[in-house]
Design an enzyme around this catalytic site. Structure first.
Site, PDB file in Angstrom:
ATOM      1  N   ASP A  13       0.811  -1.222   0.000  1.00  0.00           N
ATOM      2  CA  ASP A  13       0.000   0.000   0.000  1.00  0.00           C
ATOM      3  C   ASP A  13       0.843   1.271   0.000  1.00  0.00           C
ATOM      4  O   ASP A  13       0.423   2.301   0.533  1.00  0.00           O
ATOM      5  CB  ASP A  13      -0.957   0.018   1.205  1.00  0.00           C
ATOM      6  CG  ASP A  13      -1.892  -1.167   1.215  1.00  0.00           C
ATOM      7  OD1 ASP A  13      -2.294  -1.611   0.128  1.00  0.00           O
ATOM      8  OD2 ASP A  13      -2.219  -1.658   2.313  1.00  0.00           O
ATOM      9  N   LYS A  16       1.930   2.159  -5.029  1.00  0.00           N
ATOM     10  CA  LYS A  16       2.480   1.595  -6.271  1.00  0.00           C
ATOM     11  C   LYS A  16       1.549   1.873  -7.451  1.00  0.00           C
ATOM     12  O   LYS A  16       2.005   2.122  -8.558  1.00  0.00           O
ATOM     13  CB  LYS A  16       2.668   0.071  -6.128  1.00  0.00           C
ATOM     14  CG  LYS A  16       3.642  -0.325  -5.046  1.00  0.00           C
ATOM     15  CD  LYS A  16       3.693  -1.834  -4.855  1.00  0.00           C
ATOM     16  CE  LYS A  16       2.418  -2.442  -4.315  1.00  0.00           C
ATOM     17  NZ  LYS A  16       2.074  -2.049  -2.934  1.00  0.00           N
ATOM     18  N   GLY A  40      -4.567  -4.305  -3.763  1.00  0.00           N
ATOM     19  CA  GLY A  40      -5.545  -3.265  -4.063  1.00  0.00           C
ATOM     20  C   GLY A  40      -4.777  -2.019  -4.437  1.00  0.00           C
ATOM     21  O   GLY A  40      -4.104  -1.435  -3.593  1.00  0.00           O
ATOM     22  N   HIS A  41      -4.780  -1.667  -5.711  1.00  0.00           N
ATOM     23  CA  HIS A  41      -4.003  -0.527  -6.180  1.00  0.00           C
ATOM     24  C   HIS A  41      -4.964   0.573  -6.632  1.00  0.00           C
ATOM     25  O   HIS A  41      -5.817   0.344  -7.477  1.00  0.00           O
ATOM     26  CB  HIS A  41      -3.088  -0.940  -7.336  1.00  0.00           C
ATOM     27  CG  HIS A  41      -2.096  -2.006  -6.958  1.00  0.00           C
ATOM     28  ND1 HIS A  41      -1.259  -2.618  -7.841  1.00  0.00           N
ATOM     29  CD2 HIS A  41      -1.803  -2.555  -5.749  1.00  0.00           C
ATOM     30  CE1 HIS A  41      -0.491  -3.495  -7.208  1.00  0.00           C
ATOM     31  NE2 HIS A  41      -0.821  -3.481  -5.930  1.00  0.00           N
ATOM     32  N   GLN A 223       1.910  -6.023  -3.249  1.00  0.00           N
ATOM     33  CA  GLN A 223       2.408  -6.165  -1.866  1.00  0.00           C
ATOM     34  C   GLN A 223       3.717  -5.363  -1.694  1.00  0.00           C
ATOM     35  O   GLN A 223       3.906  -4.381  -2.398  1.00  0.00           O
ATOM     36  CB  GLN A 223       2.604  -7.633  -1.480  1.00  0.00           C
ATOM     37  CG  GLN A 223       1.299  -8.392  -1.303  1.00  0.00           C
ATOM     38  CD  GLN A 223       0.663  -8.861  -2.609  1.00  0.00           C
ATOM     39  OE1 GLN A 223       1.302  -9.471  -3.436  1.00  0.00           O
ATOM     40  NE2 GLN A 223      -0.605  -8.591  -2.795  1.00  0.00           N
TER      41      GLN A 223
END
Ligand code: GDP
Ligand code: IMO
Ligand code: MG
Length: 437
Positions: A13, A16, A40-41, A223
C-alpha cells in the site's frame, strides 16, 4: 528503451498504483508479475478513482498493453468483475492479456484460507481471505489448476472434480465444514473460461517479443518487500515474491533484461494484518496519520496500522531489490505535524543494530532508535517543484535519501496524477550509487 520494475519498499500500500499509472505514460506494456486479488491498487484520474486488484495499473492508457503474468494467481470471478467495472467506466480491456501458466484461485482456496485463519486463533496472519496462500500452496504441491487447464473444456471438468473431491475431504474432516458442490463450480468456471479465453496467451513469449522490439516494459509489483515469502517478516507475509527478483521469475524474463528498479515508499509506514512493526504508533499521532492518510485497506477495508518511517527496513529494501531510486509518497500526510521521527537503527538485546534482523523473533524484539526532525506545518499538496517545498520538508527528504543511500526521483503529495514532483527522470535519470547531496 527501458525495462523498469516498480516495487513496494515497505509492507504494501505504498502507492504503487499511483506511481505505476504515472510511469505508464511512457510504457508500451505493463506486467503484473505476482500476487493476486489480495492487492488493491488505487489510481485517481481527475474525479474518478479506480481500484485495481488484478489488472495492471497501466490499463487506463488506451494504447498500453497489460499482462497478468505467470507468477500471479487469478480469481476469474474477481478479474471479470474488474473487467466489467472498467467497461462501465469507459475503460477498454481489449489490451489485457493473461498468462496461460498462471494459477487459478478456486472457491475452495478462499474457504480454506479463512478456515486456516480461524484455526490459527491468536496466531493468525491476518490474511486478506482471498485464497492466495492456498492457491500458491497447490502450485508448489503441483496440484494447482492453471489458466491453460481452465481453457481445456474436455479435461477441465475431470481435473476440477478431482481437486474439489480432495479439498472436500479436508473441509469436512479437518475443518468440520460443508463440502463444496463440484457440479456447480465446474459450470461456473466453464462460464468464466469462455469469457477469459480471448485474453489468454503465452505471456513470456509476448514479453520476449516486446523486449526484442525494444519496447518499454514496466513490471508492477504487488504487496511489498517486507511481505515477501522469502525475505519478509515470515510467517507474517504473503505467499509470493513481491521483491524485484520476483519480476523475472513471475514474468518469465532474464535478469539481464531489467534496466532499472524503482522503490515506492510512504513518507511514514503502514501495515495491514498481523506481525511485528517496530515503529508502530499507538497514540494520537498514529491516529492522525491514519485519518489524514485515509489508511484503510483497498481490498478488505481494514484499518491500516500506522507508524514512523523505518530507515532499517528502508535500507533493507534497497539491498534486497537493488533499488536505483525511490518514489516517496504521501508526504502531504505529514503536513500538520510539529515534529517527525525517523527510525535510523534498532536497539536489540542491548546492541545498536543498523541491518534488518532476518530472525523474525529478533525483529519482534527490536526497539527503534529515532532521530527527530522539524515538521513544516504547511500544506504541500499544491507544490509543483522541489523549490516550492518548505525547507523542513526538503530536509526531511534529504534525510531519508541519505539514510537509504539512494536518490529520491519522485515525490508524491496527493492521490492525483498532478500532485507529483518529478525530481529527476526515474527511468533514465538517477542510478544506484549516485547519492545526491
Ligand atoms: P498500492 O497498493 O501500493 O497501490 O497503494 P494503495 O492504493 O493500496 O494505497 C495508497 C493510497 O494512498 C491510495 O488511496 C492512493 O490514492 C493514495 N495516495 C497515493 N499517493 C498519495 C499521496 O502522495 N498523498 C495522498 N494523500 N494519498 C496518496
Ligand atoms: P498491495 O498490492 C498490504 C497482507 C495481508 C496479510 C498478509 C498475508 O495493495 O500493496 P494474503 O492474503 O496475501 O495471504 O495476506 O499480507 N497483504 C497486504 N498488505 N497491501 C497488499 O497489497 C497486501 N496483500 C497482502 O494483510 O498481512
Ligand atoms: Mg494496496
Amino acid at each position: 528503451m527501458a525495462n523498469v520494475i516498480v516495487i513496494g519498499a515497505q509492507w504494501g500500500d505504498e502507492g504503487k498504483g499511483k506511481i505505476t499509472d504515472l510511469l505508464s505514460r511512457s510504457a508500451d506494456i505493463v506486467v503484473r508479475y505476482q500476487g493476486g486479488n489480495n492487492a488493491g491498487h488505487t489510481v485517481v484520474v481527475g474525479d474518478r478513482t479506480f481500484k485495481l486488484h488484478l489488472i495492471p495499473s497501466g490499463i487506463l492508457y488506451p494504447k498500453t498493453e497489460c499482462i497478468i503474468a505467470s507468477g500471479t494467481v487469478i480469481d476469474p470471478q474477481v478479474l471479470l468483475e474488474e473487467v466489467d467495472r472498467l467497461t462501465e467506466l469507459g475503460v477498454s480491456t481489449a489490451n489485457l492479456f493473461i498468462a496461460q501458466t498462471a494459477h487459478v484461485t478456486m472457491p475452495y482456496h478462499r474457504v480454506l484460507d479463512r478456515a486456516a485463519e480461524d484455526q490459527r486463533a491468536e496466531h493468525k496472519i491476518g490474511t486478506t481471505g482471498r485464497g492466495i496462500g492456498p492457491t500458491y500452496a497447490d502450485k508448489s504441491e503441483r496440484t494447482g489448476i492453471r489458466m491453460i487447464d481452465l481453457m481445456d473444456q474436455a479435461r477441465m471438468p475431470k481435473k476440477l472434480r478431482w481437486a474439489i473431491e480432495q479439498k472436500n475431504i479436508i473441509l469436512e474432516k479437518l475443518y468440520n465444514l460443508e463440502p463444496l458442490d463440484a457440479d456447480a463450480i465446474i459450470a461456473e468456471y466453464q462460464g468464466y473460461a469462455e469469457r477469459l479465453r480471448p485474453h489468454v496467451i503465452d505471456a513470456s513469449l509476448k514479453i520476449d517479443e516486446a523486449i526484442r522490439e525494444r519496447r518499454n516494459i514496466l513490471f508492477e509489483g504487488a504487496q511489498g518487500t517486507l511481505l515477501d515469502l522469502d525475505h519478509g517478516t515470515y510467517p507474517y507475509v504473503t505467499s509470493s515474491n513481491p521483491v524485484a527478483g520476483g519480476a523475472c521469475i513471475g514474468a518469465g524474463v532474464g535478469p539481464t533484461c531489467i534496466d532499472r528498479v524503482i522503490g515506492v515508499a510512504k513518507a511514514y509506514t503502514t501495515r495491514v494484518g498481523e506481525g511485528p512493526f517496530p515503529t508502530e504508533l499507538h497514540d494520537a499521532i498514529g491516529a492522525q496519520i491514519g485519518d489524514r492518510g485515509a489508511e484503510f485497506g483497498t481490498t478488505t477495508g481494514r484499518k491500516r496500522r500506522c507508524g514512523w518511517f523505518d530507515g532499517v527496513i528502508g535500507r533493507y529494501a534497497v539491498r534486497i531489490n537493488g533499488l536505483d531510486c525511490l518514489a516517496v509518497t504521501k508526504l502531504d500526510v505529514l503536513d500538520d505535524l510539529a515534529e517527525i521521527k525517523v527510525c535510523t537503527a534498532y536497539e536489540l538485546d542491548g546492541k545498536v543494530v543498523r541491518d534488518f534482523p532476518s530472525d523474525a523473533r529478533a525483529f519482534a524484539r527490536a526497539v527503534p532508535i529515532y532521530e527527530t526532525l522539524s515538521g513544516w506545518q504547511r500544506s504541500t499538496s499544491e507544490c509543483k517543484t522541489v523549490e516550492d517545498l518548505p525547507s523542513e520538508a526538503k530536509t526531511y527528504l534529504k534525510f531519508l535519501s541519505d539514510l537509504m543511500e539512494i536518490p529520491i526521483a519522485i515525490i508524491s503529495l496527493g492521490a492525483s496524477r498532478g500532485q507529483t514532483i518529478i525530481v529527476e527522470d526515474p527511468i533514465h535519470g538517477p542510478k544506484r550509487g549516485l547519492l545526491r547531496s
